[in-house]
Design a protein around this motif. Structure first.
Motif, PDB file in Angstrom:
ATOM      1  N   GLU A 156       0.703  -1.287   0.027  1.00 36.32           N
ATOM      2  CA  GLU A 156      -0.079  -0.078  -0.003  1.00 36.32           C
ATOM      3  C   GLU A 156       0.930   1.105   0.055  1.00 36.32           C
ATOM      4  O   GLU A 156       1.748   1.490   0.899  1.00 36.32           O
ATOM      5  N   PRO A 157       0.638   2.142  -0.875  1.00 33.78           N
ATOM      6  CA  PRO A 157      -0.334   1.787  -2.016  1.00 33.78           C
ATOM      7  C   PRO A 157       0.869   1.347  -3.268  1.00 33.78           C
ATOM      8  O   PRO A 157       1.901   1.955  -3.388  1.00 33.78           O
ATOM      9  N   PRO A 158       0.385   0.276  -4.070  1.00 30.68           N
ATOM     10  CA  PRO A 158       1.066  -0.084  -5.070  1.00 30.68           C
ATOM     11  C   PRO A 158       1.071   1.059  -6.072  1.00 30.68           C
ATOM     12  O   PRO A 158       0.520   1.668  -6.309  1.00 30.68           O
ATOM     13  N   THR A 159       2.201   1.036  -6.701  1.00 27.37           N
ATOM     14  CA  THR A 159       2.595   1.891  -7.678  1.00 27.37           C
ATOM     15  C   THR A 159       2.926   1.376  -9.270  1.00 27.37           C
ATOM     16  O   THR A 159       2.786   1.961 -10.184  1.00 27.37           O
ATOM     17  N   ILE A 160       3.085   0.070  -9.253  1.00 25.80           N
ATOM     18  CA  ILE A 160       3.243  -0.611 -10.449  1.00 25.80           C
ATOM     19  C   ILE A 160       2.332  -1.951 -10.153  1.00 25.80           C
ATOM     20  O   ILE A 160       2.496  -2.647  -9.273  1.00 25.80           O
ATOM     21  N   TYR A 161       1.731  -2.507 -11.236  1.00 24.11           N
ATOM     22  CA  TYR A 161       0.687  -3.415 -11.467  1.00 24.11           C
ATOM     23  C   TYR A 161       1.291  -4.090 -12.489  1.00 24.11           C
ATOM     24  O   TYR A 161       1.634  -3.855 -13.559  1.00 24.11           O
ATOM     25  N   VAL A 162       1.285  -5.484 -12.250  1.00 35.34           N
ATOM     26  CA  VAL A 162       1.863  -6.409 -13.583  1.00 35.34           C
ATOM     27  C   VAL A 162       0.718  -7.551 -13.643  1.00 35.34           C
ATOM     28  O   VAL A 162       0.067  -7.927 -13.070  1.00 35.34           O
ATOM     29  N   CYS A 163       0.200  -7.419 -14.993  1.00 34.53           N
ATOM     30  CA  CYS A 163      -1.169  -8.610 -15.349  1.00 34.53           C
ATOM     31  C   CYS A 163      -0.503  -9.529 -16.255  1.00 34.53           C
ATOM     32  O   CYS A 163       0.497  -9.445 -16.828  1.00 34.53           O
ATOM     33  N   TYR A 164      -1.381 -10.535 -15.912  1.00 32.79           N
ATOM     34  CA  TYR A 164      -0.746 -11.725 -16.566  1.00 32.79           C
ATOM     35  C   TYR A 164      -2.037 -12.296 -17.499  1.00 32.79           C
ATOM     36  O   TYR A 164      -1.628 -13.443 -18.193  1.00 32.79           O
ATOM     37  N   HIS A 165      -2.952 -11.621 -17.923  1.00 31.00           N
ATOM     38  CA  HIS A 165      -4.031 -12.072 -19.147  1.00 31.00           C
ATOM     39  C   HIS A 165      -4.123 -11.027 -19.752  1.00 31.00           C
ATOM     40  O   HIS A 165      -4.233  -9.817 -19.494  1.00 31.00           O
ATOM     41  N   ASP A 166      -3.875 -11.249 -21.242  1.00 33.20           N
ATOM     42  CA  ASP A 166      -4.071 -10.119 -22.269  1.00 33.20           C
ATOM     43  C   ASP A 166      -5.419  -9.317 -22.157  1.00 33.20           C
ATOM     44  O   ASP A 166      -5.242  -8.076 -22.604  1.00 33.20           O
ATOM     45  N   ALA A 167      -6.351  -9.764 -21.748  1.00 30.04           N
ATOM     46  CA  ALA A 167      -7.861  -9.035 -21.678  1.00 30.04           C
ATOM     47  C   ALA A 167      -7.670  -8.160 -20.356  1.00 30.04           C
ATOM     48  O   ALA A 167      -8.767  -7.617 -20.294  1.00 30.04           O
ATOM     49  N   GLN A 168      -6.700  -8.078 -19.665  1.00 27.07           N
ATOM     50  CA  GLN A 168      -6.872  -7.499 -18.298  1.00 27.07           C
ATOM     51  C   GLN A 168      -6.662  -5.884 -18.608  1.00 27.07           C
ATOM     52  O   GLN A 168      -6.811  -5.150 -17.412  1.00 27.07           O
ATOM     53  N   ALA A 169      -6.262  -5.554 -19.579  1.00 27.38           N
ATOM     54  CA  ALA A 169      -6.194  -4.081 -19.803  1.00 27.38           C
ATOM     55  C   ALA A 169      -6.592  -3.562 -20.995  1.00 27.38           C
ATOM     56  O   ALA A 169      -6.577  -4.294 -21.931  1.00 27.38           O
ATOM     57  N   TYR A 170      -7.262  -2.518 -21.023  1.00 24.67           N
ATOM     58  CA  TYR A 170      -7.859  -1.834 -22.299  1.00 24.67           C
ATOM     59  C   TYR A 170      -6.871  -0.509 -22.288  1.00 24.67           C
ATOM     60  O   TYR A 170      -7.059   0.498 -21.856  1.00 24.67           O
ATOM     61  N   PRO A 171      -6.347  -0.364 -23.482  1.00 23.96           N
ATOM     62  CA  PRO A 171      -5.746   0.859 -23.800  1.00 23.96           C
ATOM     63  C   PRO A 171      -6.648   2.277 -24.406  1.00 23.96           C
ATOM     64  O   PRO A 171      -6.802   2.317 -25.428  1.00 23.96           O
ATOM     65  N   GLU A 172      -7.094   2.760 -23.466  1.00 22.18           N
ATOM     66  CA  GLU A 172      -8.246   3.695 -23.678  1.00 22.18           C
ATOM     67  C   GLU A 172      -7.759   5.142 -24.326  1.00 22.18           C
ATOM     68  O   GLU A 172      -8.536   5.699 -25.216  1.00 22.18           O
ATOM     69  N   TYR A 173      -6.704   5.817 -23.854  1.00 22.83           N
ATOM     70  CA  TYR A 173      -6.434   6.903 -24.272  1.00 22.83           C
ATOM     71  C   TYR A 173      -4.531   6.807 -24.829  1.00 22.83           C
ATOM     72  O   TYR A 173      -4.066   6.172 -24.151  1.00 22.83           O
ATOM     73  N   LEU A 174      -4.487   7.396 -25.788  1.00 24.50           N
ATOM     74  CA  LEU A 174      -3.070   7.763 -26.482  1.00 24.50           C
ATOM     75  C   LEU A 174      -2.554   9.064 -26.070  1.00 24.50           C
ATOM     76  O   LEU A 174      -3.322   9.921 -26.482  1.00 24.50           O
ATOM     77  N   VAL A 175      -1.577   8.974 -25.343  1.00 18.76           N
ATOM     78  CA  VAL A 175      -0.952  10.612 -24.873  1.00 18.76           C
ATOM     79  C   VAL A 175       0.263  10.752 -25.723  1.00 18.76           C
ATOM     80  O   VAL A 175       1.300   9.989 -25.732  1.00 18.76           O
ATOM     81  N   THR A 176       0.190  11.698 -26.648  1.00 18.20           N
ATOM     82  CA  THR A 176       1.200  12.422 -27.226  1.00 18.20           C
ATOM     83  C   THR A 176       1.824  13.604 -26.206  1.00 18.20           C
ATOM     84  O   THR A 176       1.271  14.713 -26.078  1.00 18.20           O
ATOM     85  N   PHE A 177       3.179  13.294 -26.342  1.00 17.11           N
ATOM     86  CA  PHE A 177       3.823  14.491 -25.477  1.00 17.11           C
ATOM     87  C   PHE A 177       5.177  14.614 -25.835  1.00 17.11           C
ATOM     88  O   PHE A 177       5.839  14.036 -26.722  1.00 17.11           O
ATOM     89  N   LYS A 178       5.708  15.761 -25.401  1.00 19.05           N
ATOM     90  CA  LYS A 178       7.483  16.177 -25.615  1.00 19.05           C
ATOM     91  C   LYS A 178       7.917  16.416 -24.318  1.00 19.05           C
ATOM     92  O   LYS A 178       7.345  17.333 -23.408  1.00 19.05           O
ATOM     93  N   ALA A 179       9.004  15.728 -24.127  1.00 16.00           N
ATOM     94  CA  ALA A 179       9.870  16.041 -22.917  1.00 16.00           C
ATOM     95  C   ALA A 179      10.672  17.166 -23.011  1.00 16.00           C
ATOM     96  O   ALA A 179      10.873  17.686 -23.964  1.00 16.00           O
TER      97      ALA A 179
END
Length: 179
Positions: A156-179
């Protein structure tokens, strides 16, 4: 879109140029089916599923087009790191994921803001510097041999999550940035 720069904590000096919604019906249906399965299991086991879905977690990658079209695939896991398991990594803070996004010739890079089905999570110790790699999450229920849904870098609190099933995540937004 309904997402603003303020939804991206810890971007520092990064300039967010564009946030685009990704709409991929096939990926969404897979994600929705996995979500329903996790919710039904939680109900059956009498568990609180209110924190099963995390939005928004970040994922940095150079494979923007394949992920947008085909989703997150564990067969690519381990290209950058397997500290907390051989799965797909998502970060609470965008600053972590920015490091995995490579700028193009114009200095522009991209990362994903994702819905992630963390489900039942457990922290694991980093396997960096060892020959041990976590291929699947640990057992969470000895009686049924059911596994945790994801692993994290800390309790607590986790800051990194690791998923093991391909359907566990959905790429909802694509962020374009310049560092």
């Amino acid at each position: 879109s309904g997402v603003k720069r303020s939804d991206m904590p810890n971007v520092g000096e990064t300039k967010v140029l564009k946030i685009e919604r990704i709409e991929n019906a096939q990926l969404w249906h897979s994600y929705a089916a996995k979500r329903q399965a996790l919710l039904l299991r939680a109900e059956r086991e009498g568990r609180d599923a209110s924190q099963y879905e995390r939005k928004y977690l970040f994922h940095g990658s150079t494979a923007i087009v394949p992920i947008s079209q085909q989703g997150f695939q564990r067969n690519f896991a381990g290209k950058n790191a397997t500290y907390y398991g051989k799965g797909v990594y998502f970060a609470l803070h965008s600053s972590y994921s920015i490091a995995y996004s490579r700028p193009d010739k114009d200095g522009l890079a991209q990362l994903f803001m994702c819905r992630v089905l963390a489900g039942e999570t457990t922290p694991v110790k980093s396997t960096q510097g060892t020959d041990k790699i976590i291929l699947v999450p640990p057992v969470r229920n000895e009686a049924t041999q059911g596994l945790y849904d994801s692993t994290t870098n800390q309790k607590e609190p986790p800051t990194i999550y690791v998923c093991y099933h391909d359907a566990q995540a959905y790429p909802e937004y694509l962020v374009t940035f310049k560092a």
